[in-house]
Structure formats: structure tokens, C-alpha cells
Scaffold this motif. Sequence first.
Motif, short mmCIF file in Angstrom:
data_model
loop_
_atom_site.label_atom_id
_atom_site.label_comp_id
_atom_site.label_asym_id
_atom_site.label_seq_id
_atom_site.Cartn_x
_atom_site.Cartn_y
_atom_site.Cartn_z
N PHE A 1 0.87 -1.17 0.00
CA PHE A 1 0.00 0.00 0.00
C PHE A 1 0.91 1.22 0.00
CE2 PHE A 1 -4.54 -0.62 1.16
CZ PHE A 1 -5.01 0.63 0.82
N VAL A 2 0.66 2.17 -0.88
CA VAL A 2 1.61 3.27 -1.03
C VAL A 2 0.89 4.62 -1.01
CG1 VAL A 2 3.21 4.30 -2.71
CG2 VAL A 2 3.26 1.86 -2.31
N LEU A 3 1.53 5.58 -0.38
CA LEU A 3 1.04 6.97 -0.38
C LEU A 3 2.04 7.84 -1.14
CD1 LEU A 3 -0.63 9.45 0.81
CD2 LEU A 3 0.98 9.39 2.71
N ILE A 4 1.54 8.63 -2.08
CA ILE A 4 2.41 9.63 -2.72
C ILE A 4 2.14 10.94 -1.98
CG2 ILE A 4 3.00 10.83 -4.88
CD1 ILE A 4 1.31 7.64 -5.33
N ILE B 1 5.65 6.99 0.28
CA ILE B 1 5.69 6.32 1.59
C ILE B 1 5.00 4.97 1.47
CG2 ILE B 1 5.18 6.68 4.05
CD1 ILE B 1 6.36 9.24 2.85
N SER B 2 5.66 3.90 1.93
CA SER B 2 5.01 2.59 2.05
C SER B 2 4.21 2.56 3.33
CB SER B 2 6.07 1.48 2.11
OG SER B 2 6.54 1.21 0.83
N LEU B 3 2.96 2.18 3.23
CA LEU B 3 2.08 2.16 4.41
C LEU B 3 1.91 0.73 4.91
CD1 LEU B 3 -0.72 4.50 3.01
CD2 LEU B 3 1.06 5.12 4.63
N PRO B 4 1.67 0.57 6.20
CA PRO B 4 1.33 -0.76 6.70
C PRO B 4 -0.13 -1.05 6.34
CG PRO B 4 1.16 0.80 8.48
CD PRO B 4 1.62 1.59 7.27
N PHE B 5 -0.55 -2.30 6.45
CA PHE B 5 -1.96 -2.63 6.22
C PHE B 5 -2.29 -3.90 7.01
CE2 PHE B 5 0.76 -4.08 2.79
CZ PHE B 5 0.48 -5.44 2.74
N PRO B 6 -3.57 -4.09 7.35
CA PRO B 6 -3.93 -5.27 8.13
C PRO B 6 -3.59 -6.55 7.36
CG PRO B 6 -5.78 -3.74 8.00
CD PRO B 6 -4.74 -3.22 7.07
N ALA B 7 -3.14 -7.58 8.07
CA ALA B 7 -2.73 -8.82 7.41
C ALA B 7 -3.89 -9.47 6.68
CB ALA B 7 -2.16 -9.79 8.46
N SER C 1 -4.91 6.39 8.67
CA SER C 1 -4.92 6.04 10.10
C SER C 1 -5.47 4.64 10.30
CB SER C 1 -5.79 7.02 10.91
OG SER C 1 -5.37 8.33 10.69
N GLY C 2 -6.55 4.32 9.58
CA GLY C 2 -7.17 2.99 9.69
C GLY C 2 -6.18 1.89 9.32
N LEU C 3 -5.35 2.15 8.29
CA LEU C 3 -4.35 1.15 7.88
C LEU C 3 -3.32 0.95 8.99
CD1 LEU C 3 -3.77 2.29 4.17
CD2 LEU C 3 -4.93 0.20 4.91
N PHE C 4 -2.90 2.05 9.61
CA PHE C 4 -1.92 1.95 10.70
C PHE C 4 -2.50 1.23 11.92
CE2 PHE C 4 0.79 4.90 8.48
CZ PHE C 4 2.04 4.64 8.99
N MET C 5 -3.79 1.51 12.18
CA MET C 5 -4.40 1.01 13.42
C MET C 5 -5.09 -0.33 13.24
SD MET C 5 -5.92 4.77 14.25
CE MET C 5 -7.03 4.39 15.58
N ASN C 6 -5.02 -0.92 12.01
CA ASN C 6 -5.78 -2.15 11.71
C ASN C 6 -7.25 -1.98 12.05
OD1 ASN C 6 -3.58 -3.64 10.80
ND2 ASN C 6 -3.02 -4.24 12.87
N SER D 1 -7.85 -11.04 -4.35
CA SER D 1 -6.43 -11.06 -4.01
C SER D 1 -6.17 -10.40 -2.66
CB SER D 1 -5.64 -10.28 -5.08
OG SER D 1 -4.30 -10.12 -4.71
N GLU D 2 -5.15 -10.90 -1.99
CA GLU D 2 -4.61 -10.15 -0.86
C GLU D 2 -3.83 -8.97 -1.42
OE1 GLU D 2 -2.96 -12.85 2.51
OE2 GLU D 2 -2.64 -13.89 0.61
N VAL D 3 -3.42 -8.06 -0.56
CA VAL D 3 -2.52 -7.00 -1.01
C VAL D 3 -1.18 -7.67 -1.37
CG1 VAL D 3 -1.32 -4.88 -0.35
CG2 VAL D 3 -3.66 -5.29 0.45
N ASN D 4 -0.66 -7.36 -2.55
CA ASN D 4 0.60 -7.95 -3.02
C ASN D 4 1.76 -7.29 -2.29
OD1 ASN D 4 3.07 -7.69 -4.60
ND2 ASN D 4 2.03 -8.77 -6.24
N LYS D 5 2.59 -8.10 -1.65
CA LYS D 5 3.68 -7.51 -0.85
C LYS D 5 5.00 -7.43 -1.63
CE LYS D 5 1.66 -9.47 3.34
NZ LYS D 5 0.79 -10.50 2.75
N LYS D 6 5.06 -8.12 -2.78
CA LYS D 6 6.37 -8.28 -3.45
C LYS D 6 6.66 -7.28 -4.56
CE LYS D 6 6.22 -13.27 -3.20
NZ LYS D 6 5.70 -14.22 -4.17
N GLY D 7 5.63 -6.81 -5.27
CA GLY D 7 5.90 -6.03 -6.47
C GLY D 7 6.33 -6.94 -7.60
N PRO D 8 7.22 -6.48 -8.48
CA PRO D 8 7.64 -7.31 -9.62
C PRO D 8 8.49 -8.51 -9.18
CG PRO D 8 8.67 -5.13 -9.70
CD PRO D 8 7.85 -5.17 -8.46
N VAL D 9 8.36 -9.62 -9.92
CA VAL D 9 9.18 -10.79 -9.60
C VAL D 9 9.76 -11.39 -10.88
CG1 VAL D 9 8.13 -11.57 -7.43
CG2 VAL D 9 7.09 -12.25 -9.59
#
Length: 311
Positions: free
Chosen positions: A152-155, A164-170, A213-218, A300-308
Motif C-alpha cells: 500500500f503506497v502513499l504519494i 511512503i510505504s504504508l502498513p496494512f492489516p494482514a 490512520s485505519g491502515l496503521f491502526m488495523n 487477491s490479498e494485497v501484493n507484498k512483493k511487487g515485480p518478480v
Amino acid sequence: MKRSIKVFAPATVANVVCGFDVLGFAVNEPGDEVIMRLTDKPGVSLLKITGDEGRLPLDPDKNTVSAIAKHYLQHIGQPNAGIEIELHKKMPIGSGLGSSSASTVAGLFAINTLFDNQLSNKELIPFAMKGEELACGYGHADNVAPALMGGFVLIRSYSPLDIISLPFPAELYAAIVYPEVDVPTKDARQMIRSKVYLKDAVTQWGNVAGLVSGLFMNDYELIGRSMTDVLVEPTRAILIPDFYVLRAMAMETGAIGFGISGSGPSVFALTRDKETAKKITQNLQQHLKSLSINSLAFVSEVNKKGPVVLD
Ligand code: HSE
């Protein structure tokens, strides 16, 4: 030094409803593949494109993958290097899922790997933004940044670029449905008002801050109630068949929040579990079918890897 490589880069959900041009996340599928080879013949050639039904330019200066590969080579001081490219589109064009971004990012990641990772993924973002400029007239980063960095990204800012890379609930899932009606990003951008009322801006930045905030706080409730867009969605919703019916159905089926993916016509819902996401895609597809509109669906879940690298 590797002479040949195959790379996958993911689709992305840009805007995430309230964050026009500033929020986006990557998904595991769909995505695009690029095969790239070093050759002894100087110059960048685009050998073939598959899966695009002939819609994308084969001219290496007009296609985003090859044009951006050229920029990259100039930047690293190897403008005469020989490169052959194959682009395999594995996702719909003009779908609001970051189709051009997935291709460009796969190409950039491939060329950067072939040239010993001279730049970090974050440093590749401005190159990928040039690709978006070529594809839709404006170099927005809310598809290319999550496609390159995953997650999850914030410009936070475009000038200077501050990403900024943001955290997100698992346990966060995306249910995506693409109704097969074409909405080019260029057109979908031109229809938006360029001036906004202060009261709408207040609502919007409250929601962007709430979502982050919701992403940070789960906090799923906070994420959901922040997924409201008073600036762009009211205009773009008219391009999507039965948008408000689809939203009501998704919310009744248990979505946390619902909205347009990127510039549409894909729509997406966030959920706390895979089962609910699946049910939402089934219900929405069934409704679109009743309107005689074909659709594709992805969960899909949120993709954590980007390109592979695939090969
Ligand atoms: N932020 C961009 C837009 C994303 O909404 O036009 C395009 O996918």
C-alpha cells in the motif's frame, strides 16, 4: 551477467476511493509479463506483443515498455546497448487496474536486473511515471509506485517526489470486478473538474487521513468509512454500468468499503476475508450478466512483493 529474463509485474488499485493520484495498492493477480534479452545489435527493439488484440503500438518509441527502456539506458550511460523485448499482456487494457503501469514496471524491473540493479525500485519510479505520461498524458504514480514497491503506497508529494510505504492489516482482501466496457484513463481524467470547493476538499482530506490512520491502526471500520470520494467518483460513476447498485450489493455482502479502481471501469471492494471477497465478485458478476455485460473478477490479498523474476 544474465542475458535474458522474464518478469511479472502486478496490477494495482489506484486512488483507493478517496486518494485520487495519491494512494494505491498492488494485487497478486492479474499482471503483465515482459521477456527481455541482451543482444549484440545496438538499439531497443520490440519483437512482439501478445494478449492486446493489436491495440498497443509496436513502434519502440511509442510503446511504454520500450520507450522507458530507452530512457533507462540513456540514464545509465549505455544508450547503444542492444535489447529485445516481448510484452505478454495478461490483463485487460483500459480497465482501471494499471495495465500500462504493469507493463512498464515489468520492463523496467527486467532491464534494471539485466544491468546489475543499478537503481533501486524506488529510483525506478520516475522512469515508470514517464511511461504513464506516454500512456495517458499525465505521469501519475499511484499505479507505478505500488506495482514497483508492492504493498500500500502513499504519494505524499509529486514535487519533490515523496513516496511512503504504508502498513496494512494482514487480513485485507480485494474483490475486483472488471465490467467489459472500455474507459481509457485519458478520457476519464479529462472529465474531472479541475477546481474543487473548500468544503469538499475538507471532506476529502479528512477521509484520506482517516484511511491512512485505519491502515496503521488495523481499524477496518475506520478504513471503510473513510472510503468515500466527493471529488472524482460522482463524475466517473456514470461511466460504470449500475455503479450505485453494485456498491449497495457489495456493502450488503459484507464489504468494508467499495469504489472505482483507478479511473475505472473496474470496481473493487475491500474485505476482511477471502470468502466474503469471493461472494462479492460472484454477486456483482451475476448482476452485470443480467445487464448483458461480460466481466472478469479477481480476488487477491494485497501484493507484498511487487515485480518478480519468473525465469
Ligand atoms: N489516479 C489515476 C486516475 C489512476 O484516477 O486517473 C489511473 O488508473
